[in-house]
Design an enzyme around this catalytic site. Structure first.
Site, PDB file in Angstrom:
ATOM      1  N   SER A 102     -10.033  -6.052  10.485  1.00 14.17           N
ATOM      2  CA  SER A 102     -11.541  -5.551   9.107  1.00 14.17           C
ATOM      3  C   SER A 102     -12.497  -6.158   8.669  1.00 14.17           C
ATOM      4  O   SER A 102     -11.817  -6.666   7.893  1.00 14.17           O
ATOM      5  CB  SER A 102     -10.867  -3.855   8.303  1.00 14.17           C
ATOM      6  OG  SER A 102     -10.795  -3.116   9.098  1.00 14.17           O
ATOM      7  N   ARG A 138       2.370   1.496  10.390  1.00 13.63           N
ATOM      8  CA  ARG A 138       1.823   1.649   8.881  1.00 13.63           C
ATOM      9  C   ARG A 138       3.411   1.012   7.440  1.00 13.63           C
ATOM     10  O   ARG A 138       3.902   2.054   8.150  1.00 13.63           O
ATOM     11  CB  ARG A 138       1.185   2.893   9.381  1.00 13.63           C
ATOM     12  CG  ARG A 138       0.655   3.359   7.930  1.00 13.63           C
ATOM     13  CD  ARG A 138       0.105   4.652   7.850  1.00 13.63           C
ATOM     14  NE  ARG A 138      -1.282   4.634   9.330  1.00 13.63           N
ATOM     15  CZ  ARG A 138      -2.537   4.177   9.018  1.00 13.63           C
ATOM     16  NH1 ARG A 138      -2.437   3.952   8.154  1.00 13.63           N
ATOM     17  NH2 ARG A 138      -3.403   4.490  10.922  1.00 13.63           N
ATOM     18  N   ARG A 172       1.016  -6.148  12.409  1.00 12.80           N
ATOM     19  CA  ARG A 172       0.495  -5.355  14.033  1.00 12.80           C
ATOM     20  C   ARG A 172       0.083  -6.339  14.573  1.00 12.80           C
ATOM     21  O   ARG A 172       0.053  -5.783  15.933  1.00 12.80           O
ATOM     22  CB  ARG A 172      -1.798  -5.004  13.549  1.00 12.80           C
ATOM     23  CG  ARG A 172      -1.208  -4.240  12.427  1.00 12.80           C
ATOM     24  CD  ARG A 172      -2.392  -3.079  12.356  1.00 12.80           C
ATOM     25  NE  ARG A 172      -1.344  -1.848  11.975  1.00 12.80           N
ATOM     26  CZ  ARG A 172      -2.530  -1.048  11.531  1.00 12.80           C
ATOM     27  NH1 ARG A 172      -3.745  -0.677  11.676  1.00 12.80           N
ATOM     28  NH2 ARG A 172      -2.431   0.252  10.714  1.00 12.80           N
ATOM     29  N   ARG A 210       0.662  -1.565   0.422  1.00 12.78           N
ATOM     30  CA  ARG A 210      -0.178   0.113  -0.315  1.00 12.78           C
ATOM     31  C   ARG A 210       1.096   1.052   0.464  1.00 12.78           C
ATOM     32  O   ARG A 210       1.787   1.362   0.524  1.00 12.78           O
ATOM     33  CB  ARG A 210      -0.396   0.049   0.758  1.00 12.78           C
ATOM     34  CG  ARG A 210      -2.006  -1.292   1.657  1.00 12.78           C
ATOM     35  CD  ARG A 210      -3.123  -0.814   2.205  1.00 12.78           C
ATOM     36  NE  ARG A 210      -4.061  -1.866   2.126  1.00 12.78           N
ATOM     37  CZ  ARG A 210      -4.399  -2.403   3.655  1.00 12.78           C
ATOM     38  NH1 ARG A 210      -4.115  -1.385   4.267  1.00 12.78           N
ATOM     39  NH2 ARG A 210      -5.821  -3.414   3.229  1.00 12.78           N
ATOM     40  N   GLU A 268      -6.048  -0.815  15.483  1.00 16.63           N
ATOM     41  CA  GLU A 268      -7.482  -1.817  14.205  1.00 16.63           C
ATOM     42  C   GLU A 268      -6.151  -3.179  14.166  1.00 16.63           C
ATOM     43  O   GLU A 268      -5.254  -3.006  13.058  1.00 16.63           O
ATOM     44  CB  GLU A 268      -7.621  -1.279  13.002  1.00 16.63           C
ATOM     45  CG  GLU A 268      -8.493  -2.266  11.740  1.00 16.63           C
ATOM     46  CD  GLU A 268      -8.123  -1.784  10.445  1.00 16.63           C
ATOM     47  OE1 GLU A 268      -8.273  -1.861  10.111  1.00 16.63           O
ATOM     48  OE2 GLU A 268      -8.209  -0.313  10.285  1.00 16.63           O
TER      49      GLU A 268
END
Length: 430
Positions: free
Chosen positions: A352, A277, A391, A262, A349
């Protein structure tokens, strides 16, 4: 992508649903293009009927020696042929315009999700575990002494730039163990089909799952037109791209462990320290393909599957349902699972889990044949992290950190670490 028939039947309801996302009404623009497209198609069909009639009459005119009528009909046929071609091109252009517009409109939010502007309006629906009480001040993952030898941001920056990390030694092994543990649970306990997929895909696959056309800046494209996947959602969901499958083939439940890429466009200044991130990371991704009537139950099932991983690792978490303002563009409903990070003193988070409904299926033209017969129907697609490996690594480190700088590791991981139970303050797995 949306069904134009639903918009025609109830444009006010369509606009009302989009207004929950903060969007202005768009149905009138959609219907104007649709009307122009249909008018061109009708005109072309009318011209074709006239051409067909002339074709039948031209032979009769010639047979009776009516040269004037014969030439008139031949001219009419030539004119109609040109008219039909022009009308078909105009209809094709209107159709492309309509398709582009529909492709860029987000999914309609499920009626059950809360209205809201941003993450502050998300609603907690579940909580598990109690955050650990420390007798010292916990630090973030990259500050834990045990981890420093095996988490190298400086060398990664030399190799690739910012938002990359080089893992080595005990940390690299722990990262690998986490991914293997997740796969084993999902395959052996949850019944998912393990899948190894490409990480480079064709552009139409990115359109199929909704990363294109609006969100191309979030991903990376190669010079020859391939795209690097942001998650295995792209590859796993597109397995049924262009297919019409038998109902008894459903549900299909896949899991894959892949590298993900990403650009993190729009995240400048956010989570710049550590590996929360990154541009390149690993995820264990779950995707389900179901009948429409089964997707709500499947969403709950997938949420529980992701939660199970955290519970087995002994990591406190909470689950929230996203409000309309925080909902991803392609999704109808999303549960975010947030793990407790003591170094940040916050829930962050880690997964999801979302229902896309038939939004992706329409873009991919993915259908199933009802067992009792009848017209093929669009499938429903769902996806969810099970989990983001990096994560999860962060959460294991921060929740397991000790006062002497070492890290105690979850018991379920010990078999994956050849009996190792902790990483010493010097960075050794013992």
């Amino acid at each position: 992508m949306h069904d134009i028939r639903i918009i025609r039947d109830n444009p006010a309801a369509f606009d009302a649903a989009l207004s929950r996302r903060g969007m202005s009404p768009v149905s009138s623009k959609i219907l104007a293009i649709d009307e122009a497209r249909r008018a061109k198609i009708l005109a072309a069909e009318t011209a074709q009927a006239e051409a067909n009639k002339a074709a039948k009459e031209v032979g009769a005119a010639k047979a009776r020696g009516d040269e004037e009528e014969f030439q008139r009909l031949r001219t009419l046929m030539a004119d109609k042929k040109a008219e039909i071609a022009a009308l078909n091109e105009e209809a094709k252009a209107e159709d492309a315009k309509l398709n582009d517009l529909l492709m860029g409109i987000p999914n309609l939010p499920d009626e059950s999700i809360p209205d809201g502007e941003d993450e502050d309006d998300n609603v907690e629906i579940h909580r598990w575990g109690e955050p650990r009480t420390f007798d010292f001040q916990p630090v973030e993952h990259y500050e834990v002494p045990a981890i420093r030898p095996g988490m190298d941001f400086e060398t990664a920056a030399k190799l690739s730039g910012s938002r990359f990390v080089l893992l080595s030694g005990a940390v690299a092994r722990l990262h690998r163990a986490l991914a293997q543990f997740m796969l084993d649970v999902h395959v052996e306990e949850h019944g998912l089909t393990e899948t190894i997929t490409p990480v480079l895909v064709r552009e139409d696959m990115m359109y199929g799952t909704g990363q294109l056309p609006k969100f191309g800046e979030d991903s990376y494209q190669t010079t020859n037109g391939w795209w690097l996947i942001p998650t295995a959602e792209v590859t796993l969901t597109n397995i049924v791209n262009g297919m019409t499958i038998e109902e008894n083939y459903l549900p299909r439940r896949y899991v894959a462990h892949t590298q993900c890429f990403r650009s993190e466009a729009g995240s400048a200044g956010r989570d710049t320290s550590g590996m929360l991130r990154q541009h390149q990371f690993e995820k264990v991704e779950m995707v389900s393909i179901t009948r429409p009537e089964d997707s709500a139950a499947e969403h709950d099932r997938m949420t529980q599957q992701a939660q199970t991983i955290l519970e087995k690792l002994g990591l406190p978490y909470r689950t929230v349902v996203l409000c309309t303002g925080d909902l991803g563009a392609g999704m109808r409903k999303t549960h975010d699972i947030e793990v407790w990070l003591p170094g940040q003193n916050a829930y962050r988070e880690i997964s999801s889990v979302s229902i896309a409904g038939d939004y992706q299926a329409r873009r991919m033209n993915a259908r199933y044949k009802p067992a009792e017969g009848g017209k093929p129907q669009f499938v429903h697609t769902l996806n969810g992290s099970g989990l983001a490996v990096g994560r999860t690594l962060i959460a294991v480190i921060e929740n397991g950190q000790q006062a002497d700088g070492s890290v105690d590791l979850p018991e379920v991981l010990h078999p994956y670490l050849r009996g190792g139970t902790r990483i010493t303050a010097e960075g050794q797995l013992v």
